[in-house]
Design a protein around this motif. Structure first.
Motif, PDB file in Angstrom:
ATOM      1  N   GLN A  71      30.749  30.363  35.323  1.00 58.53           N
ATOM      2  CA  GLN A  71      30.635  30.566  36.766  1.00 58.53           C
ATOM      3  C   GLN A  71      30.821  32.043  37.125  1.00 58.53           C
ATOM      4  N   LYS A  72      31.797  32.663  36.485  1.00 59.87           N
ATOM      5  CA  LYS A  72      32.043  34.085  36.781  1.00 59.87           C
ATOM      6  C   LYS A  72      30.835  34.928  36.374  1.00 59.87           C
ATOM      7  N   GLN A  73      30.187  34.530  35.285  1.00 56.76           N
ATOM      8  CA  GLN A  73      28.995  35.247  34.839  1.00 56.76           C
ATOM      9  C   GLN A  73      27.870  35.115  35.874  1.00 56.76           C
ATOM     10  N   ILE A  74      27.724  33.912  36.427  1.00 58.18           N
ATOM     11  CA  ILE A  74      26.691  33.696  37.444  1.00 58.18           C
ATOM     12  C   ILE A  74      26.955  34.605  38.648  1.00 58.18           C
ATOM     13  N   GLN A  75      28.236  34.723  39.019  1.00 55.78           N
ATOM     14  CA  GLN A  75      28.540  35.592  40.160  1.00 55.78           C
ATOM     15  C   GLN A  75      28.260  37.056  39.856  1.00 55.78           C
TER      16      GLN A  75
ATOM     17  N   SER B 193      35.817  31.974  42.404  1.00 55.98           N
ATOM     18  CA  SER B 193      36.154  33.315  42.886  1.00 55.98           C
ATOM     19  C   SER B 193      37.605  33.413  43.364  1.00 55.98           C
ATOM     20  N   LEU B 194      38.356  32.318  43.290  1.00 61.03           N
ATOM     21  CA  LEU B 194      39.762  32.367  43.700  1.00 61.03           C
ATOM     22  C   LEU B 194      40.600  33.018  42.594  1.00 61.03           C
ATOM     23  N   ASP B 195      41.844  33.332  42.935  1.00 56.33           N
ATOM     24  CA  ASP B 195      42.693  34.031  41.949  1.00 56.33           C
ATOM     25  C   ASP B 195      43.149  33.108  40.814  1.00 56.33           C
ATOM     26  N   GLU B 196      43.744  33.736  39.812  1.00 57.22           N
ATOM     27  CA  GLU B 196      44.104  33.015  38.582  1.00 57.22           C
ATOM     28  C   GLU B 196      45.029  31.813  38.829  1.00 57.22           C
ATOM     29  N   GLU B 197      46.050  32.010  39.696  1.00 57.15           N
ATOM     30  CA  GLU B 197      46.996  30.901  39.911  1.00 57.15           C
ATOM     31  C   GLU B 197      46.263  29.707  40.512  1.00 57.15           C
ATOM     32  N   ALA B 198      45.364  30.006  41.453  1.00 56.00           N
ATOM     33  CA  ALA B 198      44.620  28.920  42.103  1.00 56.00           C
ATOM     34  C   ALA B 198      43.770  28.186  41.070  1.00 56.00           C
ATOM     35  N   GLN B 199      43.199  28.933  40.119  1.00 51.66           N
ATOM     36  CA  GLN B 199      42.383  28.324  39.058  1.00 51.66           C
ATOM     37  C   GLN B 199      43.232  27.345  38.264  1.00 51.66           C
TER      38      GLN B 199
END
Length: 445
Positions: A220-224, A323-329
């Motif tokens: 997903q991060k790659q797509i962004q 796109s949320l931060d690490e803790e949210a992930q």
């Protein structure tokens, strides 16, 4: 080889081919939502011969119009560049992929339609300005189809659920009979998976192969990153930094109490004039959707909104979550807990489901903030407010809209919540996972 995931466009393409008077087709939508896979699958199953040209990967084809727009000249030039490409009359599909790289080819669609010997499908992630040009060059000689990433129904198909399951969900909505405990727990779990993954076919495929979320976030991060790369590549004449900052700001602003998109939150000195072009660009590219504030909650919806007040959403909740931060992930993927973003995620999910059903996005907020409603949909003669609940508070605004005499077009409302089906006081409550069926439900009304 990745397995092909069944998509709604499959049936559309079959219908298109059945139509004797079919026009060349332009399939548009954001990148990586599966346009090319669906077109290729359809081509393989339905044509003896396929000529596939990708203007991004094979720029040498950007000269095929050098002798003019007649079909003869175009196929002559294609055959010169690659003599192995065959053209069988009446059984050939020509695919022009990555149309945004060579929009001029759209001008030739008129010739292809009049000539009638070959079927043509174009596709591309119509980024920014080009589509206006493509449209004016081929108006009247093409059909447009807008494609999105997978919706919850397509995700259910991918997980092996059938039409029967979906019919049954709709039946529950129509009759008002609550789901059983098993149905609730299974659908809620699937729905949470879908929220976290979103509908990008590559992400869903990886998940289905491995049966874990592992690797999906990286994808997903790659797509962004690819989206941002596209902005740098295609946004001519606009401030690219501004476009990227609008795109990155969507999740941040959805997490606010008042979700209206405020440019001042991106840049203290932001002038709306400079930014409107950036927002339009992102909408055209298919990477954000706009929800406008109604001037007053009444019919008709079109033309009855204030285009300076809007909320922005991602058309794919998976990308919002990525796109949320690490803790949210960590919270979401490991603990299945939606945390502080709950309201924003549910609202984004409903917006996404509505757009994918072809419903417009409108909200309403009184200037003094005493009344606000997340979304509105309509039946033939009624306006239906839709409330998205992240908690179990009373729906004050919804009740007010239904019971007050000031809103003549509103007779009943819909509440989407983390709860079972219930119908009382002219409010129909449905679990979130039913959002994708709202249009079918309204049509049955």
């Amino acid at each position: 080889m990745e397995m092909y995931l069944k998509r709604k466009i499959d049936d559309y393409l079959l219908e298109w081919k059945k139509n004797m008077d079919r026009l060349p087709l332009i399939i548009k939508g954001a990148r990586q939502i599966g346009k090319t896979e669906s077109i290729n699958q359809f081509a393989m199953d339905n044509y003896k011969n396929v000529v596939n040209i990708n203007f991004a990967l094979e720029p040498k084809y950007k000269t095929i119009l050098s002798d003019g727009y007649s079909v003869e000249d175009i196929i002559k030039n294609i055959s010169l560049i690659d003599p192995s490409k065959k053209f069988i009359e009446g059984d050939t599909l020509i695919i022009f992929d990555e149309l945004q790289e060579y929009p001029d080819v759209a001008t030739a669609l008129k010739s292809f339609k009049i000539d009638g010997r070959f079927d043509v499908i174009c596709s591309g992630s119509l980024l920014g300005i080009n589509y206006k040009r493509i449209h004016s060059n081929s108006v009247g000689y093409k059909t447009d189809y807008e494609m999105y990433s997978m919706d919850f129904e397509e995700f259910l198909w991918a997980k092996g659920y059938s039409e029967a399951h979906i019919k049954d969900m709709l039946k529950h909505m129509k009759t008002g009979i609550p789901f059983s405990e098993t149905e609730m727990s299974v659908y809620k779990k699937l729905f949470l998976e879908y929220c976290v993954l979103g509908g990008m076919p590559a992400v869903v495929n990886l998940y289905i192969e491995t049966n874990t979320f592992s690797g999906t976030l990286e994808l997903q991060k790659q797509i962004q990153l690819d989206y941002e790369e596209d902005i740098r590549k295609y946004a001519e004449g606009l401030d690219q930094t501004k476009i990227v900052s609008v795109y990155r700001n969507v999740p941040v602003q959805l997490a606010k109490e008042n979700k209206k998109f405020q440019l001042s939150k991106i840049d203290k000195k932001a002038r709306s004039r400079e930014y409107m072009g950036c927002i339009t660009w992102l909408v055209d590219a298919g990477v954000i959707t706009t929800c406008y504030c109604l001037s007053y909650p009444e019919l008709p919806l079109k033309g009855n909104y204030d285009d300076s007040k809007f909320k922005l959403y991602y058309p794919d909740t998976g990308l919002l979550i990525a796109s949320l931060d690490e803790e949210a992930q960590e919270d979401l993927r490991a603990n299945k807990n939606l945390g502080v973003y709950k309201g924003a995620l549910y609202e984004n999910f409903v917006a996404e489901a509505f757009v994918k059903q072809g419903l417009g996005l409108y909200y309403y907020r009184k200037d003094n903030g005493t009344l606000e409603e997340d979304f509105f949909v309509r039946t033939k003669d009624a306006l239906v407010p839709v409330e998205v609940k992240a908690n179990n508070n009373r729906s004050k605004s919804l009740r007010q809209l239904i019971s007050s005499d000031s809103y003549g077009d509103i007779y009943w409302g819909i509440k989407l919540a983390d709860s079972n089906i219930g119908i009382e006081d002219k409010i129909c409550t449905f679990p979130y996972f039913c959002s994708f069926l709202i249009k079918r439900y309204l049509n049955a009304e």
